[in-house]
Enzyme design. Structure first.
Site, PDB file in Angstrom:
ATOM      1  N   GLY A 129      54.660  79.790  17.515  1.00  0.00           N
ATOM      2  CA  GLY A 129      54.720  78.708  18.488  1.00  0.00           C
ATOM      3  C   GLY A 129      55.002  79.233  19.883  1.00  0.00           C
ATOM      4  O   GLY A 129      56.147  79.197  20.337  1.00  0.00           O
ATOM      5  N   SER A 131      52.145  79.177  22.847  1.00  0.00           N
ATOM      6  CA  SER A 131      51.398  78.416  23.851  1.00  0.00           C
ATOM      7  C   SER A 131      51.775  76.938  23.837  1.00  0.00           C
ATOM      8  O   SER A 131      52.133  76.373  22.799  1.00  0.00           O
ATOM      9  CB  SER A 131      49.893  78.543  23.601  1.00  0.00           C
ATOM     10  OG  SER A 131      49.462  79.871  23.812  1.00  0.00           O
ATOM     11  N   GLU A 246      50.970  92.599  18.686  1.00  0.00           N
ATOM     12  CA  GLU A 246      49.782  91.797  18.382  1.00  0.00           C
ATOM     13  C   GLU A 246      48.527  92.465  18.901  1.00  0.00           C
ATOM     14  O   GLU A 246      47.481  92.467  18.236  1.00  0.00           O
ATOM     15  CB  GLU A 246      49.928  90.403  18.993  1.00  0.00           C
ATOM     16  CG  GLU A 246      48.750  89.484  18.702  1.00  0.00           C
ATOM     17  CD  GLU A 246      48.916  88.090  19.256  1.00  0.00           C
ATOM     18  OE1 GLU A 246      48.138  87.210  18.878  1.00  0.00           O
ATOM     19  OE2 GLU A 246      49.834  87.881  20.083  1.00  0.00           O
ATOM     20  N   ASN A 388      41.015  87.982  28.405  1.00  0.00           N
ATOM     21  CA  ASN A 388      40.419  89.183  28.993  1.00  0.00           C
ATOM     22  C   ASN A 388      40.930  89.424  30.408  1.00  0.00           C
ATOM     23  O   ASN A 388      41.140  90.565  30.833  1.00  0.00           O
ATOM     24  CB  ASN A 388      38.894  89.051  29.019  1.00  0.00           C
ATOM     25  CG  ASN A 388      38.246  89.578  27.747  1.00  0.00           C
ATOM     26  OD1 ASN A 388      38.919  89.756  26.724  1.00  0.00           O
ATOM     27  ND2 ASN A 388      36.951  89.816  27.798  1.00  0.00           N
ATOM     28  N   GLU A 389      41.117  88.325  31.146  1.00  0.00           N
ATOM     29  CA  GLU A 389      41.588  88.466  32.523  1.00  0.00           C
ATOM     30  C   GLU A 389      43.012  89.023  32.569  1.00  0.00           C
ATOM     31  O   GLU A 389      43.339  89.879  33.406  1.00  0.00           O
ATOM     32  CB  GLU A 389      41.528  87.101  33.217  1.00  0.00           C
ATOM     33  CG  GLU A 389      40.120  86.574  33.471  1.00  0.00           C
ATOM     34  CD  GLU A 389      39.445  86.003  32.235  1.00  0.00           C
ATOM     35  OE1 GLU A 389      38.227  85.769  32.279  1.00  0.00           O
ATOM     36  OE2 GLU A 389      40.143  85.792  31.223  1.00  0.00           O
TER      37      GLU A 389
END
Length: 402
Positions: A129, A131, A246, A388-389
């Site tokens: 938990g 985001s 991760e 990706n950013e």
């Protein structure tokens, strides 16, 4: 970096191969092949976990004192590579590879004793938990609030994109325990029993038709203070540690290479639309070669990181590079699979599961039936675990010094 295998490592690899030949159930392998998402359903994943746990190999990345194997970083890599080559499913990463390292690094002795064995046994199935509707890439802006009330925290808020919350009995989560300090400093790491009053889980169906993610609502949920991992305000430090695991806790290249090899084989029997086999098309072979070179380059980077870990060094920001490359390659390879089957690759079967006796009959083949759903599902690769950013920014600052 020496990547030559010693006789002992070659013997280890043969032991793993023999075990996989004898103990990887056909139903589990078929289920993994027909699962569009990166997370296999618990009936597949937990079945394979149980086989590995019985062998003593499930916690292969864990310290020996907590049930690990004592394997070297190279042996862990070889195990992952052989599992990928055999078509084994991904392990249930959330408990095994994300929460467990947090517990043995930051958790109390009581937390380690309670939760680590239950992760291995499958008694506890965890979701993450982190985001929230207004806190995704900017995770430090999270608003879920935990207020101390005697021996409990009272938690209010919601979490979104919570993978497998509908299967889980526990959620490790970030909460705001102090709104008066700098936003990163006011975050804590809490373990929540999802059977607690006030917890509700609402499904979110993806464009692929998968029920993989959810929104979790927390309304006056009472959580014992003993479920706080680390101290109050240490959640941001723990979250950075977890996200590094991760992004770099496993090697992506072996699985990507396996999927690409399956596509290469299938192309030999698929038409190019001009009377020949797609495998003989120059354009197709060029695309395959590009993807293969990308996978091999990624593997070299991952092996370099393994070499650093073997020397006692932390993987560091290079994990952002592997996450970025793996995400792009995952999407590239899944697009190849859709193009491989032509019109048949465009079918989007929304029934689930696509394995087992009750699976819908494919129009062309099971692989073609899975292709479009897997492609759509993999669009999330460049978002989850850090977009990706975000990865590019980390690489620019920490690796390139820009």
């Amino acid at each position: 970096m020496d990547i030559e295998l010693s006789p002992a490592d070659k013997a280890f690899r043969e032991d793993v191969r023999a075990f996989l030949r004898d103990h990887l159930p056909d139903a589990v392998k078929a289920g993994a092949a027909a699962t569009p998402s990166v997370f296999v359903e618990p009936e597949i994943g937990q079945a394979w976990n149980a086989v590995l746990d019985a062998k003593g190999w499930l916690g292969y990345q864990w310290p020996v004192e907590h049930g690990g194997t004592g394997w070297t970083p190279l042996q862990r890599y070889l195990f992952e590579k052989e599992c990928a080559a055999a078509g084994a499913p991904n392990l249930t990463v959330l408990g095994l590879k994300l929460l467990a390292p947090v517990l043995w690094t930051f958790g109390s002795e009581a937390q380690k004793a309670r939760y680590l064995p239950r992760i291995l046994s499958g008694e506890d199935y965890w979701c993450q938990g982190f985001s929230e509707p207004a806190a995704g890439s900017d995770l430090a802006s999270l608003k879920t609030r935990a207020v101390r009330d005697g021996d409990d925290y009272v938690v209010n808020g919601s979490k979104i994109w919570t993978t497998h919350a509908h299967h889980a009995n526990g959620m490790f989560t970030l909460v705001r325990t102090n709104p008066e300090v700098k936003k990163q400093a006011g975050i804590s790491f809490l373990l929540i029993d999802l059977a607690s009053p006030g917890v509700s889980v609402r499904p979110i169906l993806t464009t692929a038709g998968d029920h993989e993610v959810n929104q979790v609502f927390l309304e006056d949920v009472r959580v014992p203070v003993e479920n706080l991992v680390g101290g109050e305000g240490e959640g941001w430090t723990i979250a950075k540690f977890l996200l590094e695991n991760e992004r770099g806790g496993s090697c992506h290249a072996p699985k990507l290479g396996y999927d690409l090899a399956q596509i290469e084989v299938a192309a030999k029997s698929e038409s190019d639309g001009r009377g020949g086999a797609l495998a003989d098309s120059i354009d197709w072979r060029r695309r395959l070669a590009k993807a293969r070179l990308g996978v091999e380059a990624l593997e070299m980077i991952e092996l370099k990181i393994i070499s650093e870990i073997a020397k006692g060094r932390k993987p560091g920001p290079q994990t952002s590079l592997t996450k970025l490359l793996a995400s792009n390659l995952r999407q590239e390879i899944d697009l190849l699979a859709v193009d491989l089957f032509g019109i048949a690759g465009l079918q989007l079967e929304t029934a689930r599961p696509l394995y087992g006796d009750n699976a819908p009959e494919p129009v062309h083949s099971r692989a073609a039936q899975v292709a479009a759903a897997r492609y759509l599902n993999s669009r999330a690769w460049t978002i989850f675990g850090g977009t990706n950013e975000v990865q590019s920014t980390i690489i620019a600052k920490s690796v390139l010094g820009l």
